[in-house]
Design a protein around this motif. Structure first.
Motif, PDB file in Angstrom:
ATOM      1  N   THR A  10     -14.293  -0.113   5.673  1.00 43.77           N
ATOM      2  CA  THR A  10     -13.166   0.132   4.201  1.00 43.77           C
ATOM      3  C   THR A  10     -13.012  -1.523   3.648  1.00 43.77           C
ATOM      4  OG1 THR A  10     -11.871   0.854   5.761  1.00 43.77           O
ATOM      5  CG2 THR A  10     -10.398   0.303   4.131  1.00 43.77           C
ATOM      6  N   ASP A  50     -14.314   3.652   2.374  1.00 44.36           N
ATOM      7  CA  ASP A  50     -13.442   4.713   1.803  1.00 44.36           C
ATOM      8  C   ASP A  50     -13.546   2.815   0.484  1.00 44.36           C
ATOM      9  OD1 ASP A  50     -12.483   6.530   2.838  1.00 44.36           O
ATOM     10  OD2 ASP A  50     -11.615   5.405   4.854  1.00 44.36           O
ATOM     11  N   VAL A  52     -10.070   0.758  -0.862  1.00 43.02           N
ATOM     12  CA  VAL A  52      -8.687   0.928  -1.436  1.00 43.02           C
ATOM     13  C   VAL A  52      -8.087  -0.745  -2.208  1.00 43.02           C
ATOM     14  CG1 VAL A  52      -6.596  -0.228   0.112  1.00 43.02           C
ATOM     15  CG2 VAL A  52      -8.180   1.157   1.203  1.00 43.02           C
ATOM     16  N   PRO A  58      -2.659   2.796  -0.825  1.00 48.00           N
ATOM     17  CA  PRO A  58      -2.076   4.189  -0.304  1.00 48.00           C
ATOM     18  C   PRO A  58      -0.898   3.793   0.674  1.00 48.00           C
ATOM     19  CG  PRO A  58      -4.642   4.019   1.309  1.00 48.00           C
ATOM     20  CD  PRO A  58      -4.324   2.900   0.155  1.00 48.00           C
ATOM     21  N   ASP A  59      -0.721   5.677   1.170  1.00 48.09           N
ATOM     22  CA  ASP A  59       0.382   5.999   2.115  1.00 48.09           C
ATOM     23  C   ASP A  59       0.132   5.480   3.317  1.00 48.09           C
ATOM     24  OD1 ASP A  59       2.310   6.641  -0.105  1.00 48.09           O
ATOM     25  OD2 ASP A  59       1.552   8.681   0.313  1.00 48.09           O
ATOM     26  N   ASP A  60      -0.699   5.445   3.384  1.00 45.92           N
ATOM     27  CA  ASP A  60      -1.638   4.782   4.942  1.00 45.92           C
ATOM     28  C   ASP A  60      -0.703   4.096   5.270  1.00 45.92           C
ATOM     29  OD1 ASP A  60      -3.717   3.704   6.545  1.00 45.92           O
ATOM     30  OD2 ASP A  60      -4.154   5.418   7.234  1.00 45.92           O
ATOM     31  N   GLU A  61       0.141   3.591   6.742  1.00 45.74           N
ATOM     32  CA  GLU A  61       0.619   1.884   6.986  1.00 45.74           C
ATOM     33  C   GLU A  61      -0.177   1.520   7.108  1.00 45.74           C
ATOM     34  OE1 GLU A  61       4.013   0.403   7.021  1.00 45.74           O
ATOM     35  OE2 GLU A  61       3.499   2.144   6.819  1.00 45.74           O
ATOM     36  N   GLU A  62      -1.899   1.530   8.201  1.00 43.90           N
ATOM     37  CA  GLU A  62      -2.301   0.084   7.891  1.00 43.90           C
ATOM     38  C   GLU A  62      -2.892  -0.235   7.502  1.00 43.90           C
ATOM     39  OE1 GLU A  62      -6.506   0.433  10.944  1.00 43.90           O
ATOM     40  OE2 GLU A  62      -5.092   1.640  12.070  1.00 43.90           O
ATOM     41  N   LYS A  63      -3.685   1.145   6.287  1.00 41.06           N
ATOM     42  CA  LYS A  63      -4.273   0.210   4.389  1.00 41.06           C
ATOM     43  C   LYS A  63      -3.448  -0.344   3.742  1.00 41.06           C
ATOM     44  CE  LYS A  63      -7.759   3.788   5.067  1.00 41.06           C
ATOM     45  NZ  LYS A  63      -8.245   4.432   4.894  1.00 41.06           N
ATOM     46  N   ARG A  64      -2.029  -0.180   4.032  1.00 38.85           N
ATOM     47  CA  ARG A  64      -0.833  -0.350   3.537  1.00 38.85           C
ATOM     48  C   ARG A  64      -0.687  -1.364   3.324  1.00 38.85           C
ATOM     49  NH1 ARG A  64       3.553  -1.716   3.273  1.00 38.85           N
ATOM     50  NH2 ARG A  64       4.305  -0.230   4.976  1.00 38.85           N
TER      51      ARG A  64
END
Length: 107
Positions: A10, A50, A52, A58-64
């Protein structure tokens, strides 16, 4: 060692180049360069890469949460993460990224 699940790489970055990273490629350019370099190094060995945008996660909690961490801790971006390990900040070193991938069985 066989690769069963493709490694997920990522890249966390932003359109604006970080203040400490003047004269370096943009995060998006780094993402495209890494994708091409890793594909050449490990042909026929799947991986997922990916991008970011830390300003628009994004909405993905971990990535946010990680995107917020990049901003809050003033990490030099792009930040390259493999698994849960930060392997590069700012100007990534391919040898370090390859070494991390080889821990997952890439040859």
């Amino acid at each position: 060692m066989e690769i069963f699940n493709p490694v997920v790489i990522t890249i966390y970055g932003a359109e604006q180049i970080c203040a400490s990273c003047v004269n370096l490629p943009s995060s998006k350019d780094t993402y495209e360069w890494l994708q091409a370099a890793i594909s050449r190094k490990y042909p026929n060995q799947p991986f997922v890469i990916d991008y970011v945008d830390i300003m628009n996660p994004p909405d993905d909690e971990e990535k946010r949460q990680f995107a917020e961490k990049v901003i809050e801790e003033d990490l030099f971006y792009p930040v390259v993460v493999i698994g849960n390990q930060i392997v590069a900040e700012g100007n990534p070193n391919l040898k370090v990224i390859y070494a991390e991938m080889e821990k997952y069985g890439y040859k």
